[in-house]
Design a protein around this motif. Sequence first.
Motif, PDB file in Angstrom:
ATOM      1  N   SER A  21       6.239   4.987  -5.456  1.00 12.98           N
ATOM      2  CA  SER A  21       7.270   4.255  -6.183  1.00 12.98           C
ATOM      3  C   SER A  21       6.319   3.090  -6.651  1.00 12.98           C
ATOM      4  CB  SER A  21       8.390   3.732  -5.360  1.00 12.98           C
ATOM      5  OG  SER A  21       9.180   2.804  -5.869  1.00 12.98           O
ATOM      6  N   SER A  22       6.846   2.433  -7.732  1.00 13.65           N
ATOM      7  CA  SER A  22       6.191   1.339  -8.279  1.00 13.65           C
ATOM      8  C   SER A  22       6.841   0.021  -7.370  1.00 13.65           C
ATOM      9  CB  SER A  22       6.452   0.843  -9.765  1.00 13.65           C
ATOM     10  OG  SER A  22       7.887   0.944  -9.891  1.00 13.65           O
ATOM     11  N   VAL A  23       5.940  -0.983  -6.967  1.00 11.74           N
ATOM     12  CA  VAL A  23       6.714  -1.999  -6.327  1.00 11.74           C
ATOM     13  C   VAL A  23       6.244  -3.218  -7.000  1.00 11.74           C
ATOM     14  CG1 VAL A  23       6.637  -0.690  -4.176  1.00 11.74           C
ATOM     15  CG2 VAL A  23       4.365  -2.037  -4.845  1.00 11.74           C
ATOM     16  N   ASN A  24       6.994  -4.532  -6.432  1.00  9.78           N
ATOM     17  CA  ASN A  24       6.558  -5.774  -6.775  1.00  9.78           C
ATOM     18  C   ASN A  24       6.900  -6.787  -6.084  1.00  9.78           C
ATOM     19  OD1 ASN A  24       5.648  -7.737  -8.700  1.00  9.78           O
ATOM     20  ND2 ASN A  24       7.390  -7.471 -10.211  1.00  9.78           N
ATOM     21  N   GLY A  25       6.474  -8.105  -5.952  1.00 11.49           N
ATOM     22  CA  GLY A  25       6.725  -9.039  -5.211  1.00 11.49           C
ATOM     23  C   GLY A  25       5.884  -9.186  -3.901  1.00 11.49           C
ATOM     24  N   PHE A  26       5.115  -8.367  -3.312  1.00  6.78           N
ATOM     25  CA  PHE A  26       4.375  -8.266  -2.271  1.00  6.78           C
ATOM     26  C   PHE A  26       3.285  -9.399  -2.213  1.00  6.78           C
ATOM     27  CE2 PHE A  26       6.672  -4.255  -2.142  1.00  6.78           C
ATOM     28  CZ  PHE A  26       6.603  -3.841  -0.692  1.00  6.78           C
ATOM     29  N   ALA A  27       3.237 -10.206  -1.088  1.00 10.94           N
ATOM     30  CA  ALA A  27       2.151 -11.256  -0.982  1.00 10.94           C
ATOM     31  C   ALA A  27       0.738 -10.439  -1.218  1.00 10.94           C
ATOM     32  CB  ALA A  27       2.234 -11.825   0.361  1.00 10.94           C
ATOM     33  N   THR A  28       0.540  -9.085  -0.571  1.00  8.76           N
ATOM     34  CA  THR A  28      -0.749  -8.519  -1.053  1.00  8.76           C
ATOM     35  C   THR A  28      -0.840  -7.653  -2.274  1.00  8.76           C
ATOM     36  OG1 THR A  28       0.237  -6.474   0.310  1.00  8.76           O
ATOM     37  CG2 THR A  28      -0.868  -8.173   1.570  1.00  8.76           C
ATOM     38  N   ASP A  29      -0.061  -7.821  -3.156  1.00  7.49           N
ATOM     39  CA  ASP A  29       0.015  -7.187  -4.445  1.00  7.49           C
ATOM     40  C   ASP A  29      -0.391  -5.858  -4.448  1.00  7.49           C
ATOM     41  OD1 ASP A  29       0.531  -7.401  -7.116  1.00  7.49           O
ATOM     42  OD2 ASP A  29      -1.332  -8.510  -7.614  1.00  7.49           O
ATOM     43  N   PRO A  30      -0.026  -4.915  -3.899  1.00 14.08           N
ATOM     44  CA  PRO A  30      -0.296  -3.370  -4.066  1.00 14.08           C
ATOM     45  C   PRO A  30       0.123  -2.921  -5.260  1.00 14.08           C
ATOM     46  CG  PRO A  30       1.637  -3.623  -2.595  1.00 14.08           C
ATOM     47  CD  PRO A  30       1.419  -4.826  -2.683  1.00 14.08           C
ATOM     48  N   ALA A  31      -0.650  -1.876  -5.847  1.00 13.66           N
ATOM     49  CA  ALA A  31      -0.411  -1.198  -7.088  1.00 13.66           C
ATOM     50  C   ALA A  31       0.779  -0.330  -7.029  1.00 13.66           C
ATOM     51  CB  ALA A  31      -1.629  -0.470  -7.373  1.00 13.66           C
ATOM     52  N   ALA A  32       1.104   0.118  -5.605  1.00 10.98           N
ATOM     53  CA  ALA A  32       2.340   0.849  -5.600  1.00 10.98           C
ATOM     54  C   ALA A  32       2.732   1.378  -4.072  1.00 10.98           C
ATOM     55  CB  ALA A  32       2.119   2.297  -6.220  1.00 10.98           C
ATOM     56  N   GLU A  33       3.796   1.826  -3.867  1.00  9.88           N
ATOM     57  CA  GLU A  33       3.891   2.526  -2.424  1.00  9.88           C
ATOM     58  C   GLU A  33       3.655   4.027  -2.352  1.00  9.88           C
ATOM     59  OE1 GLU A  33       7.478   3.422   0.690  1.00  9.88           O
ATOM     60  OE2 GLU A  33       7.613   1.614  -0.495  1.00  9.88           O
ATOM     61  N   VAL A  34       2.863   4.599  -1.838  1.00  9.93           N
ATOM     62  CA  VAL A  34       2.593   6.021  -1.653  1.00  9.93           C
ATOM     63  C   VAL A  34       2.900   6.312  -0.251  1.00  9.93           C
ATOM     64  CG1 VAL A  34       1.263   8.027  -2.099  1.00  9.93           C
ATOM     65  CG2 VAL A  34       0.732   5.829  -3.532  1.00  9.93           C
ATOM     66  N   ASP A  35       3.904   7.452  -0.100  1.00 16.18           N
ATOM     67  CA  ASP A  35       4.242   8.000   1.234  1.00 16.18           C
ATOM     68  C   ASP A  35       3.873   9.421   1.315  1.00 16.18           C
ATOM     69  OD1 ASP A  35       5.451   5.460   1.346  1.00 16.18           O
ATOM     70  OD2 ASP A  35       7.534   6.367   1.329  1.00 16.18           O
ATOM     71  N   PHE A  36       2.961   9.681   2.405  1.00 15.37           N
ATOM     72  CA  PHE A  36       2.598  11.077   2.900  1.00 15.37           C
ATOM     73  C   PHE A  36       3.542  11.386   4.049  1.00 15.37           C
ATOM     74  CE2 PHE A  36      -1.090   8.772   0.984  1.00 15.37           C
ATOM     75  CZ  PHE A  36      -1.235   9.516  -0.200  1.00 15.37           C
ATOM     76  N   TYR A  37       4.154  12.702   3.832  1.00 20.99           N
ATOM     77  CA  TYR A  37       4.799  13.180   5.162  1.00 20.99           C
ATOM     78  C   TYR A  37       4.832  14.716   5.109  1.00 20.99           C
ATOM     79  CZ  TYR A  37       8.094  14.543   1.082  1.00 20.99           C
ATOM     80  OH  TYR A  37       8.724  15.236  -0.167  1.00 20.99           O
ATOM     81  N   ALA A  38       5.169  14.938   6.257  1.00 23.47           N
ATOM     82  CA  ALA A  38       5.212  16.362   6.741  1.00 23.47           C
ATOM     83  C   ALA A  38       6.108  16.657   7.954  1.00 23.47           C
ATOM     84  CB  ALA A  38       3.850  17.100   6.952  1.00 23.47           C
ATOM     85  N   GLY A  39       6.598  18.102   7.959  1.00 27.12           N
ATOM     86  CA  GLY A  39       7.441  18.285   9.235  1.00 27.12           C
ATOM     87  C   GLY A  39       8.001  19.606   9.090  1.00 27.12           C
TER      88      GLY A  39
END
Length: 258
Positions: free
Chosen positions: A69-87
């Motif tokens: 997902s695109s994100v905004n407003g974080f103090a560390t200013d990341p380019a996005a959130e990327v979640d890796f998952y498995a189960g």
Amino acid sequence: MSVASAADLGYPEAAVIESAPSPIDVAFGVKFTTDYVFRGVTQSKGDPAIQGYAELQAFDWVYAGIWSSSVNGFATDPAAEVDFYAGLRHTWDAFTLDVGGLYYYYPGEEGPKRFQLDYWEIYAKPSYAFGNFGSITGNVYWTSDFVNTGADGTYLSAIAKVNLPLETIPDVSFYVSGELGKQWIGKTDNKYGNVNLVNYLTWNAGIGATYKAATLEFRYSDSDLSRNDCAINNGARWVCGDRYMVSLSFDTAFSKLK
């Protein structure tokens, strides 16, 4: 030559053999939303966000995927959130059990690594479907390093979904759903000054309509965090509070493409 014309000419009709469904599939989708809210807290500064995922599914048991997902407003200013998952996920009649783990990755963060946000959680999500009426799902997530603070974190929630018996438009179905959850967070480690973060309740409710692979939804989200508690947990007072979102998503799988 078409099948019909071949039959007219007296050729023997070929037997129709239905192939077994493939044990491997890939589900994927994209979503446009006016606000990305995670457990009662905006992750996009109240701005629109675009999200997408791809998930490999094997033998009706194993899965692994990536969600972003695109994100905004974080103090560390990341380019996005990327979640890796498995189960592991399997359904027995009306009951489904889903257990696994995920890693939240924030690429392009600025500042010292000890203040960056990457962390992991493990989860279990049992659900039960009541025929065409709806379903209920439980969620429990746990980590020993909530948002890289060194604090334990547990999130517990229940989601109810009810399908509405409205048949006004062909191929369109309607539903309402809601979630009530609680986030428990322990004490941070020394890099954050041993701060006691605030436990809180969060809830959301929405109504949606689906047409084939598309879903249009309106959702409201809120929590019982005060402005001061919000600042303690998130470093900003304005990221909590009531939120209203409209989203449009498209979800399908290779097995559904014909």
